[in-house]
Enzyme design. Structure first.
Site, PDB file in Angstrom:
ATOM      1  N   GLY A  13     149.771 -52.698 -73.974  1.00 44.32           N
ATOM      2  CA  GLY A  13     149.783 -53.649 -72.853  1.00 44.32           C
ATOM      3  C   GLY A  13     149.487 -55.054 -73.351  1.00 44.32           C
ATOM      4  O   GLY A  13     148.581 -55.244 -74.161  1.00 44.32           O
ATOM      5  N   ARG A  74     156.800 -49.706 -75.910  1.00 44.84           N
ATOM      6  CA  ARG A  74     156.333 -48.378 -76.314  1.00 44.84           C
ATOM      7  C   ARG A  74     157.396 -47.774 -77.225  1.00 44.84           C
ATOM      8  O   ARG A  74     158.580 -48.039 -77.066  1.00 44.84           O
ATOM      9  CB  ARG A  74     156.134 -47.494 -75.095  1.00 44.84           C
ATOM     10  CG  ARG A  74     155.217 -48.126 -74.077  1.00 44.84           C
ATOM     11  CD  ARG A  74     154.541 -47.139 -73.187  1.00 44.84           C
ATOM     12  NE  ARG A  74     153.801 -47.823 -72.137  1.00 44.84           N
ATOM     13  CZ  ARG A  74     152.639 -48.440 -72.310  1.00 44.84           C
ATOM     14  NH1 ARG A  74     152.061 -48.445 -73.487  1.00 44.84           N
ATOM     15  NH2 ARG A  74     152.034 -49.047 -71.299  1.00 44.84           N
ATOM     16  N   ILE A 128     143.117 -55.970 -72.121  1.00 43.99           N
ATOM     17  CA  ILE A 128     142.305 -56.445 -70.994  1.00 43.99           C
ATOM     18  C   ILE A 128     141.243 -55.411 -70.620  1.00 43.99           C
ATOM     19  O   ILE A 128     140.261 -55.736 -69.985  1.00 43.99           O
ATOM     20  CB  ILE A 128     143.173 -56.807 -69.762  1.00 43.99           C
ATOM     21  CG1 ILE A 128     143.856 -55.581 -69.172  1.00 43.99           C
ATOM     22  CG2 ILE A 128     144.171 -57.895 -70.093  1.00 43.99           C
ATOM     23  CD1 ILE A 128     144.368 -55.818 -67.757  1.00 43.99           C
ATOM     24  N   ARG A 156     137.353 -62.537 -50.267  1.00 47.18           N
ATOM     25  CA  ARG A 156     136.093 -62.651 -49.524  1.00 47.18           C
ATOM     26  C   ARG A 156     136.240 -63.590 -48.319  1.00 47.18           C
ATOM     27  O   ARG A 156     135.669 -63.362 -47.260  1.00 47.18           O
ATOM     28  CB  ARG A 156     134.966 -63.135 -50.440  1.00 47.18           C
ATOM     29  CG  ARG A 156     133.601 -63.100 -49.764  1.00 47.18           C
ATOM     30  CD  ARG A 156     132.516 -63.578 -50.687  1.00 47.18           C
ATOM     31  NE  ARG A 156     132.188 -62.621 -51.731  1.00 47.18           N
ATOM     32  CZ  ARG A 156     131.501 -61.498 -51.539  1.00 47.18           C
ATOM     33  NH1 ARG A 156     131.077 -61.186 -50.324  1.00 47.18           N
ATOM     34  NH2 ARG A 156     131.228 -60.705 -52.535  1.00 47.18           N
ATOM     35  N   ARG A 173     142.448 -48.032 -66.912  1.00 45.80           N
ATOM     36  CA  ARG A 173     142.805 -46.633 -66.720  1.00 45.80           C
ATOM     37  C   ARG A 173     141.643 -45.715 -67.084  1.00 45.80           C
ATOM     38  O   ARG A 173     141.367 -44.756 -66.404  1.00 45.80           O
ATOM     39  CB  ARG A 173     144.031 -46.309 -67.569  1.00 45.80           C
ATOM     40  CG  ARG A 173     144.791 -45.149 -67.017  1.00 45.80           C
ATOM     41  CD  ARG A 173     146.145 -44.934 -67.642  1.00 45.80           C
ATOM     42  NE  ARG A 173     146.514 -45.875 -68.692  1.00 45.80           N
ATOM     43  CZ  ARG A 173     147.763 -46.208 -68.956  1.00 45.80           C
ATOM     44  NH1 ARG A 173     148.739 -45.737 -68.232  1.00 45.80           N
ATOM     45  NH2 ARG A 173     148.041 -47.020 -69.946  1.00 45.80           N
ATOM     46  N   ILE A 263     149.084 -58.734 -62.194  1.00 46.32           N
ATOM     47  CA  ILE A 263     148.648 -60.139 -62.207  1.00 46.32           C
ATOM     48  C   ILE A 263     147.497 -60.304 -63.207  1.00 46.32           C
ATOM     49  O   ILE A 263     147.311 -61.370 -63.805  1.00 46.32           O
ATOM     50  CB  ILE A 263     148.231 -60.580 -60.781  1.00 46.32           C
ATOM     51  CG1 ILE A 263     148.000 -62.069 -60.712  1.00 46.32           C
ATOM     52  CG2 ILE A 263     146.983 -59.860 -60.304  1.00 46.32           C
ATOM     53  CD1 ILE A 263     147.698 -62.579 -59.300  1.00 46.32           C
TER      54      ILE A 263
HETATM   55  O1  F6P Z   1     146.618 -52.972 -70.771  1.00 47.61           O
HETATM   56  C1  F6P Z   1     145.897 -51.891 -70.289  1.00 47.61           C
HETATM   57  C2  F6P Z   1     146.364 -51.555 -68.924  1.00 47.61           C
HETATM   58  O2  F6P Z   1     146.302 -52.759 -68.244  1.00 47.61           O
HETATM   59  C3  F6P Z   1     145.625 -50.489 -68.139  1.00 47.61           C
HETATM   60  O3  F6P Z   1     144.473 -50.920 -67.510  1.00 47.61           O
HETATM   61  C4  F6P Z   1     146.690 -50.013 -67.188  1.00 47.61           C
HETATM   62  O4  F6P Z   1     146.466 -48.730 -66.728  1.00 47.61           O
HETATM   63  C5  F6P Z   1     147.910 -50.083 -68.024  1.00 47.61           C
HETATM   64  O5  F6P Z   1     147.697 -51.129 -68.941  1.00 47.61           O
HETATM   65  C6  F6P Z   1     149.179 -50.239 -67.292  1.00 47.61           C
HETATM   66  O6  F6P Z   1     150.169 -50.636 -68.181  1.00 47.61           O
HETATM   67  P1  F6P Z   1     151.728 -50.486 -67.971  1.00 47.61           P
HETATM   68  O7  F6P Z   1     151.988 -50.702 -66.529  1.00 47.61           O
HETATM   69  O8  F6P Z   1     152.295 -51.538 -68.846  1.00 47.61           O
HETATM   70  O9  F6P Z   1     152.064 -49.104 -68.413  1.00 47.61           O
END
Ligand code: F6P
Length: 333
Positions: A13, A74, A128, A156, A173, A263
Site C-alpha cells: 500500500g 501486487r 500508514i 464532530r 487491517r 483518503i
Molecule cells: O496500506 C495498508 C492498508 O492501508 C490497510 O490498512 C488496508 O487494509 C489496506 O492497505 C487496503 O489496501 P488496498 O485497498 O490497496 O488493498
C-alpha cells in the site's frame, strides 16, 4: 572500476512520504558515487523488467507529493520461485546488486527472498498502518493520522449539531495504530482496536453515562481490523455498520457511520513524514555503501538504527497501551 548500481522500489500500500524517501535514495546514492535505478510497480516491475536509471532531476519536485512516482503493485508471480528467478535475472541484466525496498512487512519478506538469492537488500519501513516492529514510526503514518484527525474534527461539528453518535472507521487491517493516535488527538469517546478486547455493551453504557452528564454527541473510532464480534467471536463483514447499528439499538441515540477509506493513504506528506523518510532513506543508502545487507532501518527513541531484517520481521510491534489508557481516562470524566 564500474560504479555500484543500486535499485529502489516501492511495494504494498502506498504511503505519503514514499516520494521523499525515493528522492533521498537517488541523491544519496549519487553523493556516494553509486548509480541509482528505479524499479517501477514494485516486485511486479522487477519480474517484468520495468527498470530505468534515475538521476537527480528524475526526483525533482516530488518531496511534497503523496503516492509514489515508482508506483506500487501486487505480484503473484514474485511469490513463485520462477518469478523470483526472473527478478534476479533482471537485476543482473542491469548490473544492480543492491536494492532498497520501501514498504511494509510483506515487502520486506519479498526483500528477504531476494537477499537469499544473493542481492544486497535494505528495507525502509513505509506503511500508514505503523505495524512494523523495530521502528517507532513508519513513513506515511503521521500523514494518515493527521488526515483522519482533520476528518474527525469535521464530523464532530455535525455530530454536535444533530446530537448524534458517529462511528468512524479508519484503516488498519491488523493494526489499531491509526485509530489510537487519531482517537486520542480528536478526543474520541471510545477507541476500538484489534489489539485490545472490548465489550460493546460497555461502550454503549459509556455513551449513555456521558449523555446523562450533558454530552449530547459521541465519536467512536474503530480500526477496520476490529472485524470480530467479541460476543460470539465470529467475523463481521462490515463491522463498523454492525457496531453503529448495535449502538443505535442499545442506546436509542441516532447513530451514523463514516468509513474514511483510501483518503487516508494520499495527500501531501507532513513535515514529520518528509523528515522521517529522508533520514531513514539516507541511512539505508549509507548501509549499502558500507557493504551491509539484509537489514532494515528504523527510528527508535528518535535515534536511527539498523536491525537484522529477519529478526525485525519475527518481532511483533508493541501496541501503545499508555495512549489507550490515557484516552479512556479523558473520555470517561
Ligand atoms: O496500506 C495498508 C492498508 O492501508 C490497510 O490498512 C488496508 O487494509 C489496506 O492497505 C487496503 O489496501 P488496498 O485497498 O490497496 O488493498
Amino acid at each position: 572500476m564500474n560504479k555500484r548500481r543500486i535499485g529502489v522500489l516501492t511495494s504494498g500500500g502506498d504511503a505519503s512520504g514514499m516520494n521523499a524517501a525515493i528522492r533521498t535514495i537517488v541523491r544519496t546514492a549519487i553523493h556516494y558515487g553509486m548509480e541509482p535505478y528505479g524499479i517501477f510497480r514494485g516486485y511486479h516491475g522487477l519480474v517484468h523488467n520495468e527498470i530505468e536509471p534515475l538521476n537527480s532531476r528524475s526526483v525533482s519536485g516530488i518531496i511534497q507529493r503523496g503516492g509514489t512516482i515508482l508506483k506500487s503493485a501486487r505480484s503473484e508471480e514474485f511469490m513463485t520461485p520462477e518469478g523470483r528467478k526472473k527478478a534476479v535475472e533482471n537485476l543482473k541484466k542491469h548490473g544492480i546488486d543492491a536494492l532498497v525496498v520501501i514498504g511494509g512487512d510483506g515487502s520486506f519478506r519479498g526483500g528477504l527472498e531476494l537477499q537469499k538469492l544473493g542481492c544486497d537488500v535494505i528495507g525502509v519501513p513505509a506503511t500508514i498502518d505503523n505495524d512494523i516492529a523495530c521502528t517507532d514510526y513508519s513513513i506515511g503514518f503521521d500523514t494518515a493520522v493527521n488526515t483522519v484527525t482533520d476528518a474527525i474534527n469535521k464530523i464532530r461539528d455535525t455530530a454536535s449539531s444533530h446530537d448524534r453518535v458517529y462511528v468512524v472507521e479508519v484503516m488498519g487491517r491488523h493494526s489499531g495504530y491509526i485509530a489510537l493516535y487519531s482517537g486520542l488527538a480528536s478526543g474520541a469517546d471510545a477507541i476500538l482496536v484489534p489489539e485490545v478486547p472490548f465489550n460493546l455493551d460497555k461502550v454503549c453504557n459509556q455513551i449513555i453515562d456521558a449523555n446523562k452528564k450533558g454530552k449530547t454527541h459521541s465519536i467512536i473510532v474503530a480500526a477496520e481490523g476490529v472485524g470480530v464480534d467479541p460476543e460470539n467471536n465470529t467475523k463481521i463483514e462490515s463491522h463498523s455498520m454492525y457496531i453503529g447499528n448495535y449502538i443505535q439499538q442499545k442506546t436509542g441515540y441516532e447513530t451514523r457511520i463514516t468509513i474514511l477509506g483510501h483518503i487516508q493513504r494520499g495527500g501531501a506528506p507532513t513535515v514529520r513524514d518528509r523528515c522521517l523518510a529522508s533520514r531513514l532513506a539516507y541511512h539505508a543508502v549509507e548501509l549499502i555503501y558500507q557493504g551491509e545487507s539484509g537489514k532494515m532501518i528504523g527510528e527508535v527513541d528518535k535515534v536511527i538504527k539498523s536491525w537484522d531484517l529477519e529478526y525485525a520481521l519475527a518481532q511483533k510491534k508493541q501496541f501503545n497501551l499508555e495512549y489507550y489508557h490515557l484516552s479512556n481516562i479523558l473520555s470517561s470524566i
